[in-house]
Motif scaffolding. Structure first.
Motif, PDB file in Angstrom:
ATOM      1  N   GLU A 196      10.851 -23.072  -7.099  1.00 24.92           N
ATOM      2  CA  GLU A 196       9.465 -22.704  -6.752  1.00 24.92           C
ATOM      3  C   GLU A 196       8.463 -23.269  -7.765  1.00 24.92           C
ATOM      4  N   GLY A 197       8.966 -23.992  -8.757  1.00 26.64           N
ATOM      5  CA  GLY A 197       8.076 -24.674  -9.700  1.00 26.64           C
ATOM      6  C   GLY A 197       7.545 -23.809 -10.829  1.00 26.64           C
ATOM      7  N   ILE A 198       8.337 -22.832 -11.244  1.00 24.99           N
ATOM      8  CA  ILE A 198       7.901 -21.970 -12.361  1.00 24.99           C
ATOM      9  C   ILE A 198       7.709 -22.817 -13.635  1.00 24.99           C
ATOM     10  N   ASP A 199       6.736 -22.431 -14.478  1.00 28.00           N
ATOM     11  CA  ASP A 199       6.456 -23.237 -15.680  1.00 28.00           C
ATOM     12  C   ASP A 199       7.375 -22.886 -16.848  1.00 28.00           C
ATOM     13  N   LEU A 200       7.822 -21.630 -16.891  1.00 25.74           N
ATOM     14  CA  LEU A 200       8.479 -21.138 -18.103  1.00 25.74           C
ATOM     15  C   LEU A 200       9.540 -20.101 -17.726  1.00 25.74           C
ATOM     16  N   GLY A 204      16.991 -31.011 -15.107  1.00 29.88           N
ATOM     17  CA  GLY A 204      16.312 -31.738 -14.031  1.00 29.88           C
ATOM     18  C   GLY A 204      15.004 -31.106 -13.607  1.00 29.88           C
ATOM     19  N   TYR A 205      14.703 -29.913 -14.113  1.00 29.41           N
ATOM     20  CA  TYR A 205      13.426 -29.252 -13.796  1.00 29.41           C
ATOM     21  C   TYR A 205      12.496 -29.351 -14.995  1.00 29.41           C
ATOM     22  N   LYS A 206      11.207 -29.215 -14.726  1.00 32.49           N
ATOM     23  CA  LYS A 206      10.238 -29.385 -15.823  1.00 32.49           C
ATOM     24  C   LYS A 206      10.003 -28.088 -16.617  1.00 32.49           C
ATOM     25  N   ALA A 207      10.562 -26.981 -16.133  1.00 27.02           N
ATOM     26  CA  ALA A 207      10.262 -25.687 -16.760  1.00 27.02           C
ATOM     27  C   ALA A 207      10.669 -25.649 -18.228  1.00 27.02           C
ATOM     28  N   LYS A 208       9.869 -24.959 -19.022  1.00 25.53           N
ATOM     29  CA  LYS A 208      10.178 -24.780 -20.440  1.00 25.53           C
ATOM     30  C   LYS A 208      11.110 -23.577 -20.583  1.00 25.53           C
ATOM     31  N   LEU A 209      12.017 -23.657 -21.581  1.00 26.77           N
ATOM     32  CA  LEU A 209      13.049 -22.625 -21.725  1.00 26.77           C
ATOM     33  C   LEU A 209      12.864 -21.862 -23.031  1.00 26.77           C
ATOM     34  N   ALA A 210      12.849 -20.537 -22.901  1.00 23.62           N
ATOM     35  CA  ALA A 210      12.526 -19.698 -24.061  1.00 23.62           C
ATOM     36  C   ALA A 210      13.491 -18.534 -24.209  1.00 23.62           C
ATOM     37  N   PRO A 211      14.362 -18.564 -25.210  1.00 28.91           N
ATOM     38  CA  PRO A 211      15.187 -17.377 -25.463  1.00 28.91           C
ATOM     39  C   PRO A 211      14.367 -16.269 -26.149  1.00 28.91           C
ATOM     40  N   ILE A 212      14.767 -15.028 -25.895  1.00 27.81           N
ATOM     41  CA  ILE A 212      14.203 -13.891 -26.647  1.00 27.81           C
ATOM     42  C   ILE A 212      15.265 -13.492 -27.655  1.00 27.81           C
ATOM     43  N   ALA A 269      15.369 -25.193 -27.835  1.00 28.00           N
ATOM     44  CA  ALA A 269      14.434 -24.285 -27.140  1.00 28.00           C
ATOM     45  C   ALA A 269      13.026 -24.876 -27.151  1.00 28.00           C
ATOM     46  N   ASP A 270      12.253 -24.596 -26.089  1.00 35.81           N
ATOM     47  CA  ASP A 270      10.862 -25.066 -26.035  1.00 35.81           C
ATOM     48  C   ASP A 270       9.931 -24.038 -26.669  1.00 35.81           C
ATOM     49  N   LEU A 271      10.407 -22.809 -26.762  1.00 30.74           N
ATOM     50  CA  LEU A 271       9.618 -21.699 -27.301  1.00 30.74           C
ATOM     51  C   LEU A 271      10.612 -20.600 -27.641  1.00 30.74           C
ATOM     52  N   VAL A 272      10.336 -19.831 -28.676  1.00 35.25           N
ATOM     53  CA  VAL A 272      11.230 -18.702 -29.000  1.00 35.25           C
ATOM     54  C   VAL A 272      10.385 -17.433 -29.072  1.00 35.25           C
ATOM     55  N   TYR A 295      15.948 -27.940 -35.939  1.00 32.98           N
ATOM     56  CA  TYR A 295      15.961 -28.391 -34.528  1.00 32.98           C
ATOM     57  C   TYR A 295      14.625 -29.039 -34.157  1.00 32.98           C
ATOM     58  N   GLU A 296      13.554 -28.566 -34.777  1.00 33.72           N
ATOM     59  CA  GLU A 296      12.252 -29.224 -34.547  1.00 33.72           C
ATOM     60  C   GLU A 296      12.332 -30.660 -35.062  1.00 33.72           C
ATOM     61  N   GLU A 297      12.986 -30.804 -36.222  1.00 33.35           N
ATOM     62  CA  GLU A 297      13.096 -32.150 -36.803  1.00 33.35           C
ATOM     63  C   GLU A 297      14.008 -33.027 -35.951  1.00 33.35           C
ATOM     64  N   LYS A 298      15.165 -32.481 -35.599  1.00 29.59           N
ATOM     65  CA  LYS A 298      16.123 -33.286 -34.833  1.00 29.59           C
ATOM     66  C   LYS A 298      15.543 -33.714 -33.482  1.00 29.59           C
ATOM     67  N   TYR A 299      14.855 -32.795 -32.810  1.00 33.88           N
ATOM     68  CA  TYR A 299      14.361 -33.097 -31.457  1.00 33.88           C
ATOM     69  C   TYR A 299      12.905 -33.574 -31.469  1.00 33.88           C
ATOM     70  N   ASN A 300      12.361 -33.724 -32.667  1.00 34.59           N
ATOM     71  CA  ASN A 300      11.005 -34.222 -32.843  1.00 34.59           C
ATOM     72  C   ASN A 300      10.014 -33.507 -31.921  1.00 34.59           C
ATOM     73  N   LYS A 301      10.101 -32.177 -31.915  1.00 38.97           N
ATOM     74  CA  LYS A 301       9.137 -31.400 -31.134  1.00 38.97           C
ATOM     75  C   LYS A 301       8.805 -30.110 -31.871  1.00 38.97           C
ATOM     76  N   LYS A 302       7.620 -29.621 -31.600  1.00 42.76           N
ATOM     77  CA  LYS A 302       7.220 -28.342 -32.184  1.00 42.76           C
ATOM     78  C   LYS A 302       7.846 -27.244 -31.333  1.00 42.76           C
ATOM     79  N   ILE A 303       8.491 -26.264 -31.974  1.00 42.06           N
ATOM     80  CA  ILE A 303       9.041 -25.125 -31.216  1.00 42.06           C
ATOM     81  C   ILE A 303       8.210 -23.901 -31.582  1.00 42.06           C
ATOM     82  N   PRO A 304       7.269 -23.513 -30.713  1.00 37.02           N
ATOM     83  CA  PRO A 304       6.418 -22.370 -31.054  1.00 37.02           C
ATOM     84  C   PRO A 304       7.218 -21.072 -31.116  1.00 37.02           C
ATOM     85  N   VAL A 305       6.928 -20.275 -32.119  1.00 35.14           N
ATOM     86  CA  VAL A 305       7.581 -18.968 -32.275  1.00 35.14           C
ATOM     87  C   VAL A 305       6.553 -17.889 -31.939  1.00 35.14           C
ATOM     88  N   ILE A 306       6.955 -16.992 -31.045  1.00 31.99           N
ATOM     89  CA  ILE A 306       6.057 -15.964 -30.513  1.00 31.99           C
ATOM     90  C   ILE A 306       6.523 -14.601 -30.996  1.00 31.99           C
TER      91      ILE A 306
END
Ligand SMILES: Cc1cc2nc3c(=O)[nH]c(=O)nc-3n(C[C@H](O)[C@H](O)[C@H](O)COP(=O)(O)O)c2cc1C
Length: 357
Positions: free
Chosen positions: A105-109, A126-134, A156-159, A199-210
């Motif tokens: 259904e195209g969920i973002d997160l 294969g989907y564009k959704a961002k993945l966030a563990p709690i 993870a895209d967000l924690v 993991y931010e360094e290895k994957y060259n992405k910012k992982i926002p922490v919430i």
């Protein structure tokens, strides 16, 4: 200073506030779309989302699937430009099917806790959704990150870090919660920021922490931003809003609660949970609450031995049959004084946070 937007890869949430997923039926399309329209992230709880469908009692799986699709569509219609997510508990049966339905259904997160979402990257490939563990400790994010890295080449895209003051199920032992021996949310957030750095360094992405659990004012939000969090997730405050999908009785139970009413109880999910003390809780303690019908909702729940059916108890609560229901709540509910529109709440939180920063 202005509140910084929350960036999750190419997604940008103007306001760094995520409305936490709240089941059963507490955060559906009405609440999620209202939050998304104010620039935050609206989150649908998938837990027994089809509880109002005509065939829920006879075919919960199909009822939940249909309701999930229609709730996502409705949220999008009400908030065409907003960012919307689902919350799904790993402990639920049909986890992969529910996640896949939301992805289609195209969920973002996808935000997922109450267990370790170890296979989430495989399901979402294969989907564009961002993945966030709690998570509730740096140990757990290290474990999840290691498995995702080794098996799926994914970070993870967000924690979301949920601390001991949150509502609903809690990722701490009963003993530590009751004796107040848990780490503070601030301490856990600091450690999680450190733990994901490799993991931010290895994957060259910012992982926002919430940060989540017990965040009540804009000043609280500012403190977590200053500490290095990218935003907050809030549940309890969003219950006392006009748009919250729960019954008025449920919302009023929050407003009427006192500190003495807030209890830590055992949930059949196998985790402790925070709830408002009521006749239901005392009757369960006395051995009532036997199962009338099993909804096959939780992996490993044994209908014979469970002290009560969590699905039934949460449905009774959200509908307003409070004395038969389990009313999940965060520790701050007694501070709530009135029910207000989401727009007013978001405006107040942003203003307070910006005045503090
Ligand atoms: C009524 C209620 C139901 C909740 N249900 C869920 C849930 O189904 N899954 C989940 O991961 N978290 C659940 N939570 C936790 C929230 O998403 C959120 O992280 C938490 O409540 C934040 O703490 P706060 O209430 O102090 O703001 C629930 C919280 C409440 C109050």
């Amino acid at each position: 200073m202005k509140l910084p937007p929350l960036r999750i890869g190419e997604l940008t949430s103007r306001v760094p506030i995520i409305q936490g997923g709240m089941g059963v039926g507490v955060s559906l399309s009405s609440l999620a779309s209202a939050v998304a329209n104010e620039g935050g992230i609206g989150v649908l709880s998938t837990a027994q989302i089809g509880y109002q469908e005509h065939d829920f009692a006879t075919n919960a799986f199909e009822a939940n699937k249909r309701a999930l699709k229609s709730e996502i569509k409705r949220t999008r219609e009400l908030s065409p430009k907003g960012i919307i997510g689902i919350n799904i508990m790993v402990a639920m049966n049909n986890y992969a099917e529910v996640v896949t339905t939301a992805l289609e259904e195209g969920i973002d997160l996808v935000i997922s806790g109450a267990g370790l979402p170890l296979d989430l990257p495989k399901i979402a490939k294969g989907y564009k959704a961002k993945l966030a563990p709690i998570v509730s400790s740096s140990r757990v994010i290290k474990l999840i990150s290691k498995v995702w890295d080794n098996k799926y080449d994914y970070a993870a895209d967000l924690v979301v870090v949920e601390g001991p003051q949150a509502g609903g199920h809690l990722g701490f032992s009963m003993e530590d919660l009751v004796e107040k021996k848990t780490q503070s949310l601030k301490q856990i957030v600091r450690e999680v920021i450190e733990a994901i750095r490799p993991y931010e360094e290895k994957y060259n992405k910012k992982i926002p922490v919430i940060a989540a659990g017990g965040i009540y004012t804009g000043t609280d939000i500012a403190e977590f931003i200053e500490l290095g969090a990218a935003g907050v997730q809030m549940g309890t405050r969003f219950v006392a809003t006009d748009e919250c999908d729960a019954s008025l009785e449920f919302k009023l139970a929050y407003i009427d609660s006192t500190d003495e009413d807030i209890k830590i109880v055992k949930s059949p999910v196998g985790m402790p949970a925070r709830a408002i003390n009521n006749t239901f809780i005392s009757s369960v303690a006395e051995g009532a609450g036997k199962l009338a019908k099993c909804h096959l909702c939780i992996k490993g729940c044994s209908p014979k031995n469970t002290p009560y059916c969590i699905t039934e108890a949460l449905i009774q609560a959200v509908k307003g049959n409070l004395e038969k229901g389990l009313i999940f709540v965060g520790s701050n509910a007694p501070r709530l004084k009135k029910i207000i529109p989401v727009k007013e709440l978001m405006g107040e939180l942003v203003m307070e946070a910006e005045a503090t920063l």
